[in-house]
Structure formats: C-alpha cells, structure tokens
Write a protein that holds these residues in place. Structure first.
Motif, PDB file in Angstrom:
ATOM      1  N   ILE A   2       0.811  -1.203   0.000  1.00 31.89           N
ATOM      2  CA  ILE A   2       0.000   0.000   0.000  1.00 31.89           C
ATOM      3  C   ILE A   2       0.850   1.262   0.000  1.00 31.89           C
ATOM      4  N   LEU A   3       1.728   1.338  -1.003  1.00 29.36           N
ATOM      5  CA  LEU A   3       2.400   2.586  -1.290  1.00 29.36           C
ATOM      6  C   LEU A   3       1.403   3.495  -1.988  1.00 29.36           C
ATOM      7  N   TYR A  52      -3.046   8.130   0.904  1.00 25.67           N
ATOM      8  CA  TYR A  52      -3.336   9.015  -0.220  1.00 25.67           C
ATOM      9  C   TYR A  52      -2.526  10.306  -0.184  1.00 25.67           C
ATOM     10  N   GLY A  53      -1.362  10.268   0.471  1.00 19.32           N
ATOM     11  CA  GLY A  53      -0.516  11.449   0.549  1.00 19.32           C
ATOM     12  C   GLY A  53      -0.971  12.465   1.578  1.00 19.32           C
ATOM     13  N   ILE A  84       4.962   8.624  -0.122  1.00 27.37           N
ATOM     14  CA  ILE A  84       4.528   7.359  -0.707  1.00 27.37           C
ATOM     15  C   ILE A  84       4.391   6.266   0.353  1.00 27.37           C
ATOM     16  N   ALA A  85       4.806   6.563   1.578  1.00 26.35           N
ATOM     17  CA  ALA A  85       4.720   5.580   2.655  1.00 26.35           C
ATOM     18  C   ALA A  85       4.808   6.309   3.988  1.00 26.35           C
ATOM     19  N   PHE A  87      -4.703   1.658   3.205  1.00 30.44           N
ATOM     20  CA  PHE A  87      -4.928   2.482   2.024  1.00 30.44           C
ATOM     21  C   PHE A  87      -3.588   2.817   1.392  1.00 30.44           C
ATOM     22  N   PRO A  88      -3.548   3.198   0.121  1.00 29.08           N
ATOM     23  CA  PRO A  88      -2.286   3.587  -0.503  1.00 29.08           C
ATOM     24  C   PRO A  88      -1.593   4.695   0.293  1.00 29.08           C
ATOM     25  N   GLY A  89      -0.326   4.476   0.634  1.00 27.13           N
ATOM     26  CA  GLY A  89       0.437   5.451   1.409  1.00 27.13           C
ATOM     27  C   GLY A  89       0.549   5.120   2.882  1.00 27.13           C
TER      28      GLY A  89
END
Length: 232
Positions: A5-6, A147-148, A60-61, A183-185
């Motif tokens: 989830i990057l 999500y950043g 990104i993480a 979630f991404p991130g």
C-alpha cells in the motif's frame, strides 16, 4: 491478492473521484468518532513520519520514529532501491534527509536514520506488545500518510490474529489482519491500541481492490526482534 500500500498515481477519472470522496467521508467520520478518546495519545501522532522518494511532492509511505538517536522504522518494500534517496517529514519538520541503515527482507522491515531528529522522542520497545494481549474485535488506530495526506488518523479493528500463508511473499509471517486501516500510502505506519500500545507495522492491503481496507500488519514480536538486532 496482496497489494503493497504505497501511494500510487491514479488517473483522475470519475470513478476514482467517487471512490476518493467515499474514503474521505469515512476518514472524517472516523476522526469525529475517535478524536475524543485518542486525543490522550497524541504522542503517537508525534511518532508518525511521512516518507518521500527523491523529489516526490507527496509521501509514498509512512513510518514510526523510535526513541533512539533519530532512527525510524518502516517497511522494506517502500525504501528498497532508494536507500540514499529518501527524505521524511515529521511534525513541523519538512523534507529531512534520511538514509536506510538496516533492512530485513524476511520481515519486510527497514530501519532509517534521520540525523536532524536525534533529540526527538519516539517509540520505546516497551510500547510494543505481542498478539497474546489482543483479541479479535479490538479497536486499533493509526496515523499514516494514506493518499498522501500526512498525519491522518484512521480507526479500524482487528479481524484475525494469525493470518498465515496468505501473503505469498511472506508466508512465514503470522500477520494480524485489520479492517479500516489499509490504504495507498499507509505502508510502514504504526498500528496502536486505544491505550497507545503498538501492535505492529502496516504492511499491505489484501484483496483485488487497492485501498480495500483489509490489511496485514507485521506483528509486534517481529518489530522487537528487528529493533533489538539493529539499533545500537
């Protein structure tokens, strides 16, 4: 299917915008319903870092600052190949230079060093607990860069305590399965109980939909072993 989830770059079509609005509403709802209780543990928000690769404008993480000379913990897959090309943001600090000083593929864990944070307090080994103190249904929380969105608070729950042979890359890790946090991130973020104990590090989203929120958490016992072997 396991999805690290990057944060990812999505095309801004109507479908993605709809999904994002739904997730944002869930996030706002969770914040409103958990802020009063979790505000007692704002120090764990202060342990959260956001990780950038090279010239990326958004993280990104995620990661967790440790209480040892500017070290922080994150996931191996977020920083591999960028060992000397990462930076972090933390509290009021923006884009601090960092580098990877230790990593363990078998655990999907990495240790990074941020010289400018050597005097900051972070997570202690005693703050990390093992799965025998947890139960299915327990509420869990994380501050991540999903999500950043830096330092975002999410609330979820434990849905399984011993999820093995699910992640084909890491069949040997008995993951803690959660709902509502992945979630991404958010890879690399610490996952905490209401009382502020760390149960592990977020590794990946499980399923065929990115951001489906069913997640796999690297358990606390793996974190303690990795930290003990690598932090001087």
């Amino acid at each position: 299917m396991i999805v690290p989830i990057l944060d990812m770059r999505f095309s801004l079509d109507s479908k993605f915008i709809s999904i994002f609005v739904i997730l944002l509403n869930i996030f706002i709802f969770n914040c409103k319903n958990s802020s009063s209780g979790f505000s007692k543990n704002n120090k764990f928000k202060d342990h959260s870092i956001s990780i950038y690769r090279e010239a990326d404008e958004r993280p990104i993480a995620s990661g967790v600052l440790l209480n040892k000379n500017g070290y922080a913990l994150t996931v191996f897959h977020a920083v591999t190949g960028y060992e000397n090309k990462i930076s972090v943001s933390y509290a009021n600090f923006q884009k601090l230079k960092a580098k990877v000083v230790a990593k363990e593929f078998l655990f999907d864990l990495a240790l990074i060093k941020i010289p400018e944070l050597e005097n900051e307090e972070g997570l202690e080994l005693s703050d990390i607990i093992d799965r025998d103190k947890l139960s299915v249904g327990d509420d869990v929380y994380q501050f991540s860069s999903a999500y950043g969105l830096k330092n975002s608070l999410f609330k979820g729950y434990i849905s399984h305590l011993n999820r093995i042979e699910t992640d084909i890359t890491y069949p040997q890790i008995p993951f803690i399965q959660t709902n509502g946090l992945s979630f991404p991130g958010s890879s690399g973020s610490g996952v905490f109980t209401m009382s502020g104990e760390c149960i592990g590090i977020q590794r990946a989203n499980f399923g065929y939909v990115v951001g489906g929120s069913v997640g796999l958490v690297i358990p606390g016992s793996f974190l303690k072993l990795f930290i003990t072997n690598n932090v001087q």
